[in-house]
Motif scaffolding. Sequence first.
Motif, PDB file in Angstrom:
ATOM      1  N   GLU A   1       0.840  -1.213   0.000  1.00  0.00           N
ATOM      2  CA  GLU A   1       0.000   0.000   0.000  1.00  0.00           C
ATOM      3  C   GLU A   1       0.877   1.266   0.000  1.00  0.00           C
ATOM      4  O   GLU A   1       0.602   2.232  -0.710  1.00  0.00           O
ATOM      5  CB  GLU A   1      -0.828  -0.014   1.279  1.00  0.00           C
ATOM      6  N   ILE A   2       1.954   1.220   0.798  1.00  0.00           N
ATOM      7  CA  ILE A   2       2.854   2.385   0.895  1.00  0.00           C
ATOM      8  C   ILE A   2       3.498   2.652  -0.466  1.00  0.00           C
ATOM      9  O   ILE A   2       3.510   3.788  -0.963  1.00  0.00           O
ATOM     10  CB  ILE A   2       3.963   2.134   1.959  1.00  0.00           C
ATOM     11  N   VAL A   3       4.001   1.583  -1.073  1.00  0.00           N
ATOM     12  CA  VAL A   3       4.699   1.730  -2.354  1.00  0.00           C
ATOM     13  C   VAL A   3       3.726   2.233  -3.426  1.00  0.00           C
ATOM     14  O   VAL A   3       4.061   3.142  -4.209  1.00  0.00           O
ATOM     15  CB  VAL A   3       5.377   0.390  -2.753  1.00  0.00           C
TER      16      VAL A   3
ATOM     17  N   GLY B   1       5.013  -6.895  -0.993  1.00  0.00           N
ATOM     18  CA  GLY B   1       5.587  -5.625  -1.443  1.00  0.00           C
ATOM     19  C   GLY B   1       7.069  -5.527  -1.129  1.00  0.00           C
ATOM     20  O   GLY B   1       7.765  -4.644  -1.628  1.00  0.00           O
ATOM     21  N   LEU B   2       7.568  -6.428  -0.248  1.00  0.00           N
ATOM     22  CA  LEU B   2       8.984  -6.355   0.152  1.00  0.00           C
ATOM     23  C   LEU B   2       9.796  -7.534  -0.387  1.00  0.00           C
ATOM     24  O   LEU B   2      11.023  -7.566  -0.228  1.00  0.00           O
ATOM     25  CB  LEU B   2       9.098  -6.360   1.690  1.00  0.00           C
ATOM     26  N   GLU B   3       9.108  -8.504  -1.025  1.00  0.00           N
ATOM     27  CA  GLU B   3       9.755  -9.778  -1.408  1.00  0.00           C
ATOM     28  C   GLU B   3      11.016  -9.569  -2.232  1.00  0.00           C
ATOM     29  O   GLU B   3      11.974 -10.325  -2.127  1.00  0.00           O
ATOM     30  CB  GLU B   3       8.814 -10.678  -2.229  1.00  0.00           C
ATOM     31  N   ASP B   4      11.022  -8.537  -3.086  1.00  0.00           N
ATOM     32  CA  ASP B   4      12.147  -8.389  -4.017  1.00  0.00           C
ATOM     33  C   ASP B   4      13.286  -7.559  -3.435  1.00  0.00           C
ATOM     34  O   ASP B   4      14.237  -7.225  -4.148  1.00  0.00           O
ATOM     35  CB  ASP B   4      11.665  -7.686  -5.303  1.00  0.00           C
ATOM     36  N   PHE B   5      13.182  -7.183  -2.166  1.00  0.00           N
ATOM     37  CA  PHE B   5      14.187  -6.266  -1.620  1.00  0.00           C
ATOM     38  C   PHE B   5      14.902  -6.874  -0.429  1.00  0.00           C
ATOM     39  O   PHE B   5      14.264  -7.431   0.457  1.00  0.00           O
ATOM     40  CB  PHE B   5      13.526  -4.934  -1.258  1.00  0.00           C
ATOM     41  N   LYS B   6      16.237  -6.708  -0.438  1.00  0.00           N
ATOM     42  CA  LYS B   6      17.012  -7.244   0.683  1.00  0.00           C
ATOM     43  C   LYS B   6      17.043  -6.210   1.803  1.00  0.00           C
ATOM     44  O   LYS B   6      16.709  -5.036   1.585  1.00  0.00           O
ATOM     45  CB  LYS B   6      18.419  -7.611   0.221  1.00  0.00           C
ATOM     46  N   GLY B   7      17.482  -6.667   2.964  1.00  0.00           N
ATOM     47  CA  GLY B   7      17.588  -5.729   4.082  1.00  0.00           C
ATOM     48  C   GLY B   7      17.535  -6.483   5.382  1.00  0.00           C
ATOM     49  O   GLY B   7      16.872  -7.517   5.487  1.00  0.00           O
ATOM     50  N   ALA B   8      18.246  -5.958   6.398  1.00  0.00           N
ATOM     51  CA  ALA B   8      18.362  -6.652   7.679  1.00  0.00           C
ATOM     52  C   ALA B   8      17.061  -6.618   8.475  1.00  0.00           C
ATOM     53  O   ALA B   8      16.846  -7.467   9.337  1.00  0.00           O
ATOM     54  CB  ALA B   8      19.491  -6.016   8.486  1.00  0.00           C
TER      55      ALA B   8
END
Length: 446
Positions: free
Chosen positions: A179-181, A212-219
């Motif tokens: 939703e944010i994206v 919405g976050l599946e394609d992005f890496k991050g700790a």
Amino acid sequence: MSATVYLETFGCQMNVADSERAAVRLRAAGFDLEDSPENADVIIFNTCSVRERAAHKVFTRIGEVRRQRLINEPVVGVMGCVAQLEGTSLFDSSPLVNLIAGTRATDRLPHLIGRALDGENRIVDLDERAEGEKWDLPATARTSKYVAFVPIIEGCNKFCTYCIVPYSRGREKSRPASEIVAEIKELRDYGYREIHLIGQNVNSYRPRTEAGLEDFKGATPFCRLLRAVAATEMERIKFTTSFPRDFHPDIVAAIDEYDNLCEWIHLPVQSGSDRVLRMMRRGHTASDYLKRIEAIKNARRRIAITSDIIVGFPGETDADFRDTMRLVEQVGYDGLYIFKYSERPGTPAAKLDDDVSREEKTARFLELEQAQRRHQEKIYGRYIDREIKVLIERPSSKSEADMTGHSTCHKVVNFPAPLALLGEIARVRVTQAKPNSLYGEILSAP
Ligand code: SAM
Ligand code: SF4
């Protein structure tokens, strides 16, 4: 419904965002919004209780507005933190108030006002948000055309002992990343140049799903969200407030990777003394905090750092205050919001013996303010002759020839420019520095 509503907002950025959401919902329901209270059928005060004597201030404003009006009595409503905390006692304190809407009633406001206009009295809504309630605001309905606030998390679970927010705004609730994206892409397509991801503690962001976050890496989920938002290619992205305990160095790595993640971090420390930090139940020590600062200082670009500090917390000794002064010196903040501790009824700190006198609180406030002013003069002075990019947001209130806006490092910058450049991003050479703002000349603009 063709009634007119005047909405007045007190306090923080979250409140400004809530008022914007309320205004959008009211317009969608057919209400007209007024710029002043004189002729409005309905007057709503959106209140904040982080600051002292919040309820008192609302009643003072209600009295002032009442004296300004010559004709019939309006519907007067109180929404936000004071409404949530004081509840129906507001009716007894001011006979003019006939609507009370808590911090999560924003979307129901048009319906509540409708009931008041139909003659119902003493309307109260202190309920939770409705299940599945959408946070979105259409790009077309926002107040500023260039900068948009995008809430990503509301409420707070931290319960710092001095703070009323967890009681007034309830538990943390994160907004779905998809939703944010989607909202940011819409804002980008509509011509917005800058967005601020906002929340009491943005880096505690923890949505229910990874959608919405599946394609992005991050700790952490927030690090993944930052990368997802940066990938929208929105021109400038800022975020506030960051909570020290949840501040992962991968946030700095994300800022290093994406130029559109702006070089500014607001990381409130509150005190430089471990003893006081423990009493505040902040969950970090001064050295934990300084490790985060070190990571920020090692970034590829120089990141501006700002903070909040409370002076005169119950039990704070002169030695504790010296620790705060030392930490401030060590960090070298670009800006500081200094608060004198003041009791919030119902918080754990309110049960402590507040043994720091008013005079001592004021003396510490002034000493810290002066020291910060000296650092700030140096930091701002270093910008002279440098080139920075400024989003031109509005005509300056101080000079007719000047326009004003913010740099990517979130400094206020003033410079002569024509009105036609509103909303553009200009390259500006800094020619003068004041303690809280920069002055310059345009090198180029589209
Ligand atoms: N969530 C953010 C954080 O943890 O830093 C800040 C939110 S709070 C709304 C904004 C600031 O108000 C706090 O950082 C604190 O410095 C100040 N504040 C909150 N309660 C206070 C109190 N009882 N007395 C003085 N200042 C207070
Ligand atoms: Fe208040 Fe602490 Fe939550 Fe910030 S983190 S809103 S200071 S309780």
